[in-house]
Design a protein around this motif. Structure first.
Motif, PDB file in Angstrom:
ATOM      1  N   GLU A  74      10.317  32.765  53.864  1.00 29.01           N
ATOM      2  CA  GLU A  74      10.068  33.972  54.659  1.00 29.01           C
ATOM      3  C   GLU A  74      10.817  33.939  55.986  1.00 29.01           C
ATOM      4  N   LEU A  75      11.628  32.933  56.190  1.00 25.97           N
ATOM      5  CA  LEU A  75      12.342  32.756  57.451  1.00 25.97           C
ATOM      6  C   LEU A  75      13.321  33.890  57.725  1.00 25.97           C
ATOM      7  N   PRO A  76      13.396  34.363  58.962  1.00 29.07           N
ATOM      8  CA  PRO A  76      14.480  35.286  59.304  1.00 29.07           C
ATOM      9  C   PRO A  76      15.788  34.491  59.352  1.00 29.07           C
ATOM     10  N   LEU A  77      16.815  35.023  58.717  1.00 32.19           N
ATOM     11  CA  LEU A  77      18.114  34.363  58.665  1.00 32.19           C
ATOM     12  C   LEU A  77      19.139  35.213  59.395  1.00 32.19           C
ATOM     13  N   ASN A  78      20.176  34.556  59.902  1.00 25.52           N
ATOM     14  CA  ASN A  78      21.227  35.280  60.597  1.00 25.52           C
ATOM     15  C   ASN A  78      22.579  34.741  60.149  1.00 25.52           C
ATOM     16  N   PHE A  79      23.397  35.608  59.544  1.00 29.86           N
ATOM     17  CA  PHE A  79      24.739  35.229  59.090  1.00 29.86           C
ATOM     18  C   PHE A  79      25.806  35.643  60.096  1.00 29.86           C
ATOM     19  N   GLU A  80      25.409  36.191  61.229  1.00 35.01           N
ATOM     20  CA  GLU A  80      26.372  36.721  62.198  1.00 35.01           C
ATOM     21  C   GLU A  80      27.440  35.673  62.506  1.00 35.01           C
ATOM     22  N   GLY A  81      28.688  36.109  62.398  1.00 33.53           N
ATOM     23  CA  GLY A  81      29.807  35.209  62.666  1.00 33.53           C
ATOM     24  C   GLY A  81      30.104  34.254  61.523  1.00 33.53           C
ATOM     25  N   GLN A  82      29.393  34.363  60.414  1.00 31.89           N
ATOM     26  CA  GLN A  82      29.625  33.487  59.273  1.00 31.89           C
ATOM     27  C   GLN A  82      30.052  34.328  58.074  1.00 31.89           C
ATOM     28  N   GLY A  83      31.187  34.017  57.528  1.00 33.39           N
ATOM     29  CA  GLY A  83      31.639  34.676  56.307  1.00 33.39           C
ATOM     30  C   GLY A  83      32.090  36.106  56.514  1.00 33.39           C
ATOM     31  N   ASN A  84      32.751  36.615  55.484  1.00 26.88           N
ATOM     32  CA  ASN A  84      33.193  38.007  55.493  1.00 26.88           C
ATOM     33  C   ASN A  84      32.123  38.877  54.832  1.00 26.88           C
ATOM     34  N   ALA A  85      32.402  40.160  54.725  1.00 27.33           N
ATOM     35  CA  ALA A  85      31.408  41.105  54.191  1.00 27.33           C
ATOM     36  C   ALA A  85      31.005  40.745  52.756  1.00 27.33           C
ATOM     37  N   LEU A  86      31.961  40.396  51.893  1.00 25.23           N
ATOM     38  CA  LEU A  86      31.628  40.050  50.507  1.00 25.23           C
ATOM     39  C   LEU A  86      30.788  38.778  50.468  1.00 25.23           C
ATOM     40  N   GLN A  87      31.160  37.782  51.260  1.00 22.92           N
ATOM     41  CA  GLN A  87      30.393  36.541  51.271  1.00 22.92           C
ATOM     42  C   GLN A  87      28.948  36.796  51.698  1.00 22.92           C
ATOM     43  N   ILE A 108      26.711  37.691  39.091  1.00 19.36           N
ATOM     44  CA  ILE A 108      26.682  38.175  40.471  1.00 19.36           C
ATOM     45  C   ILE A 108      27.839  39.135  40.715  1.00 19.36           C
ATOM     46  N   ALA A 109      29.029  38.786  40.249  1.00 22.47           N
ATOM     47  CA  ALA A 109      30.203  39.646  40.422  1.00 22.47           C
ATOM     48  C   ALA A 109      29.973  41.007  39.764  1.00 22.47           C
ATOM     49  N   ARG A 110      29.417  40.991  38.552  1.00 26.82           N
ATOM     50  CA  ARG A 110      29.128  42.267  37.865  1.00 26.82           C
ATOM     51  C   ARG A 110      28.133  43.096  38.669  1.00 26.82           C
ATOM     52  N   TYR A 111      27.091  42.469  39.153  1.00 20.44           N
ATOM     53  CA  TYR A 111      26.069  43.180  39.922  1.00 20.44           C
ATOM     54  C   TYR A 111      26.662  43.778  41.195  1.00 20.44           C
ATOM     55  N   ASP A 116      36.620  40.172  41.622  1.00 20.99           N
ATOM     56  CA  ASP A 116      37.161  38.971  42.259  1.00 20.99           C
ATOM     57  C   ASP A 116      36.178  37.806  42.114  1.00 20.99           C
ATOM     58  N   LEU A 117      36.177  37.212  40.925  1.00 20.40           N
ATOM     59  CA  LEU A 117      35.271  36.105  40.633  1.00 20.40           C
ATOM     60  C   LEU A 117      35.548  34.899  41.529  1.00 20.40           C
ATOM     61  N   ALA A 119      36.482  34.965  44.642  1.00 18.79           N
ATOM     62  CA  ALA A 119      35.853  35.227  45.943  1.00 18.79           C
ATOM     63  C   ALA A 119      34.343  35.017  45.865  1.00 18.79           C
ATOM     64  N   VAL A 120      33.742  35.392  44.744  1.00 15.61           N
ATOM     65  CA  VAL A 120      32.303  35.184  44.555  1.00 15.61           C
ATOM     66  C   VAL A 120      31.999  33.694  44.505  1.00 15.61           C
ATOM     67  N   ASN A 121      32.790  32.943  43.745  1.00 12.32           N
ATOM     68  CA  ASN A 121      32.603  31.489  43.672  1.00 12.32           C
ATOM     69  C   ASN A 121      32.791  30.833  45.035  1.00 12.32           C
ATOM     70  N   GLU A 122      33.772  31.303  45.795  1.00 10.79           N
ATOM     71  CA  GLU A 122      33.998  30.762  47.137  1.00 10.79           C
ATOM     72  C   GLU A 122      32.785  31.027  48.039  1.00 10.79           C
ATOM     73  N   ALA A 123      32.229  32.233  47.956  1.00  9.69           N
ATOM     74  CA  ALA A 123      31.048  32.572  48.752  1.00  9.69           C
ATOM     75  C   ALA A 123      29.871  31.669  48.389  1.00  9.69           C
ATOM     76  N   ILE A 124      29.704  31.418  47.100  1.00 10.42           N
ATOM     77  CA  ILE A 124      28.618  30.541  46.651  1.00 10.42           C
ATOM     78  C   ILE A 124      28.818  29.140  47.226  1.00 10.42           C
ATOM     79  N   ASP A 125      30.060  28.637  47.176  1.00 10.84           N
ATOM     80  CA  ASP A 125      30.359  27.303  47.706  1.00 10.84           C
ATOM     81  C   ASP A 125      30.177  27.229  49.221  1.00 10.84           C
ATOM     82  N   LEU A 126      30.386  28.351  49.921  1.00 11.73           N
ATOM     83  CA  LEU A 126      30.296  28.368  51.384  1.00 11.73           C
ATOM     84  C   LEU A 126      28.901  28.765  51.888  1.00 11.73           C
ATOM     85  N   ASN A 127      27.933  28.829  51.011  1.00 17.85           N
ATOM     86  CA  ASN A 127      26.565  29.174  51.381  1.00 17.85           C
ATOM     87  C   ASN A 127      26.154  28.400  52.638  1.00 17.85           C
ATOM     88  N   PRO A 128      25.848  29.099  53.741  1.00 18.77           N
ATOM     89  CA  PRO A 128      25.511  28.396  54.977  1.00 18.77           C
ATOM     90  C   PRO A 128      24.075  27.859  55.018  1.00 18.77           C
TER      91      PRO A 128
END
Length: 178
Positions: A74-87, A108-111, A116-117, A119-128
């Motif tokens: 339930e934690l509030p999370l903040n991605f500000e300054g992390q990753g691009n819009a797709l990530q 996930i890419a289909r949804y 760009d699979l 880019a999706v895989n890269e976003a998953i790997d860069l999960n902050p």
């Protein structure tokens, strides 16, 4: 930094949100002594001693995931300054994967209606926020009850441990397999 059954996790937060969680030791194989049995009372006491409310809450919720199989954060999370819009969109999508369920990056890419699979895989790997954002639930391929796990930024052994932990908590797997 908190100790967990799968290694030390460093948590970064301010008074309003959690920004990052990261495994202190990274590797494809478990460091000596891991996975290990943790005294969860000590983890909860560590949270009690923490003065930053958001860190206190993060420690409690992560401890509850490992201790009691808590299914949501339930934690509030903040991605500000992390990753691009797709990530950021991928990270938001990862948060919706139910406890104990696995999906593929292609799902996930289909949804998200992107072709760009990579880019999706890269976003998953860069999960902050590993553990809190469950990128461990993304597998290479789903084949019945035994998915092909694929990689995990924290090490494949952690991914396997967390998926088994969730299956045990849901009664799908016996404890002695972990």
């Amino acid at each position: 930094v908190m100790d967990t059954p799968i290694g030390k996790i460093k948590i970064t937060a301010d008074k309003k949100a959690v920004y990052k969680t990261e495994f202190v030791e990274i590797g494809e194989t478990a460091p000596t002594g891991y996975p290990k049995v943790i005294n969860f009372a000590v983890m909860y006491l560590q949270a009690a001693k923490t003065t930053n409310f958001m860190l206190k809450q993060a420690i409690k919720e992560i401890a509850a995931y490992f201790d009691q199989g808590a299914r949501t954060f339930e934690l509030p999370l903040n991605f500000e300054g992390q990753g691009n819009a797709l990530q950021q969109e991928v990270w938001d999508m990862l948060r919706t994967i139910p406890y104990g369920v696995t999906v593929t990056a292609a799902d996930i890419a289909r949804y998200l209606e992107t072709e760009d699979l990579n880019a999706v895989n890269e976003a998953i790997d860069l999960n902050p926020l590993p553990v809190i954002i469950p990128s461990h639930r993304v597998v290479e391929a789903v084949m019945g009850k035994n998915p092909e796990l694929g990689s995990y930024a924290g090490g494949k052994w952690r991914k396997e441990w967390m998926l088994n932990h969730e299956r045990v908590a849901m009664g799908r797997l016996k404890r002695d397999i972990i």
